[in-house]
Scaffold this active site. Structure first.
Site, PDB file in Angstrom:
ATOM      1  N   LYS A   1       4.470   2.817  -8.275  1.00 57.63           N
ATOM      2  CA  LYS A   1       5.502   1.633  -7.648  1.00 57.63           C
ATOM      3  C   LYS A   1       6.981   2.285  -8.177  1.00 57.63           C
ATOM      4  CE  LYS A   1       2.576  -2.375  -8.104  1.00 57.63           C
ATOM      5  NZ  LYS A   1       2.617  -3.844  -8.791  1.00 57.63           N
TER       6      LYS A   1
ATOM      7  N   TYR B   1       1.032  -7.411   0.895  1.00 60.73           N
ATOM      8  CA  TYR B   1       0.750  -8.485  -0.503  1.00 60.73           C
ATOM      9  C   TYR B   1       0.564  -9.990   0.324  1.00 60.73           C
ATOM     10  CZ  TYR B   1       1.947  -5.250  -4.093  1.00 60.73           C
ATOM     11  OH  TYR B   1       1.826  -4.257  -5.045  1.00 60.73           O
TER      12      TYR B   1
ATOM     13  N   ASN C   1       4.909  -3.148 -13.035  1.00 67.20           N
ATOM     14  CA  ASN C   1       3.703  -2.571 -13.624  1.00 67.20           C
ATOM     15  C   ASN C   1       3.187  -1.287 -13.377  1.00 67.20           C
ATOM     16  OD1 ASN C   1       2.613  -3.540 -11.284  1.00 67.20           O
ATOM     17  ND2 ASN C   1       1.099  -5.028 -11.982  1.00 67.20           N
TER      18      ASN C   1
ATOM     19  N   HIS D   1      -0.080   0.372  -8.469  1.00 68.75           N
ATOM     20  CA  HIS D   1      -0.908  -0.595  -7.633  1.00 68.75           C
ATOM     21  C   HIS D   1      -2.075   0.100  -7.269  1.00 68.75           C
ATOM     22  CE1 HIS D   1      -2.369  -3.268  -4.709  1.00 68.75           C
ATOM     23  NE2 HIS D   1      -2.833  -2.284  -4.204  1.00 68.75           N
TER      24      HIS D   1
ATOM     25  N   GLU E   1      -5.520  -1.302   3.047  1.00 67.91           N
ATOM     26  CA  GLU E   1      -4.464  -0.889   2.347  1.00 67.91           C
ATOM     27  C   GLU E   1      -4.130   0.625   2.877  1.00 67.91           C
ATOM     28  OE1 GLU E   1      -4.581  -1.820  -1.666  1.00 67.91           O
ATOM     29  OE2 GLU E   1      -4.702  -3.879  -1.523  1.00 67.91           O
TER      30      GLU E   1
END
Ligand code: CMP
Length: 152
Positions: A14, A54, A117, A120, A131
């Site tokens: 990310k 998302y 975080n 992903h 995805e």
């Protein structure tokens, strides 16, 4: 032959991981586990792609922040293959909330906040298929055998 199927999954480093210079750390941990990088690209995710990616969170209070964040800087996208790759990658990454992620996992070692975080990864075979198609074409997947494949 492996008793569990070879799987392919999506991993995104990310924006926080890219901007902190942690692409190599993420790739190294995946590779040393015995997983294979079969496609990779760096991109700034377009807002429409982020919203599709998302979509399952679109009614959550953090959705706007999540889409804003994932589009804020480049990500490093990888297709990863290996035995039980979907579950194995999730284990290497650790809990979604980095404050609860076990030490030794990527989030446990390098992250603290829920939005930034670090990584992903797809959470199921269906998610992986959906995805991966957002970031890669079939022709992007490169098949090769690791020289240490006999151990994995
Ligand atoms: P990721 O694995 O990319 O999948 C969805 C993301 O939503 C997740 O990582 C977090 O970054 C984010 N997320 C999940 N739950 C929350 C939450 N309660 N608050 C803020 N962000 C969240």
């Amino acid at each position: 032959m492996p008793e569990v199927p070879n799987e392919r999954t999506l991993v995104l480093v990310k924006p926080d991981g890219v901007r902190r210079g942690l692409i190599g750390e993420v790739v190294a941990r995946l590779e040393r586990k015995g997983l294979t990088v079969v496609a990779a690209r760096m991109l700034r995710i377009p807002p429409a792609t982020a919203e599709t990616h998302y979509a399952e969170h679109k009614d959550k209070p953090f959705y706007g922040e999540l889409v804003g964040y994932i589009t804020s800087a480049p990500v490093f996208a990888m297709a990863i293959e290996g035995r039980s790759a979907i579950a194995v990658v999730r284990a290497l990454i650790g809990a979604t909330d980095p404050a609860k992620a076990a030490p030794g996992t990527l989030r446990g070692d390098f992250a603290l906040a829920m939005t930034s975080n670090l990584v992903h990864a797809s959470d199921s075979a269906a998610s992986a298929e959906r995805e991966l198609a957002l970031y890669f074409h079939e022709k992007d997947y490169l098949s090769y055998t690791r020289t240490d494949a006999e151990y994995f």
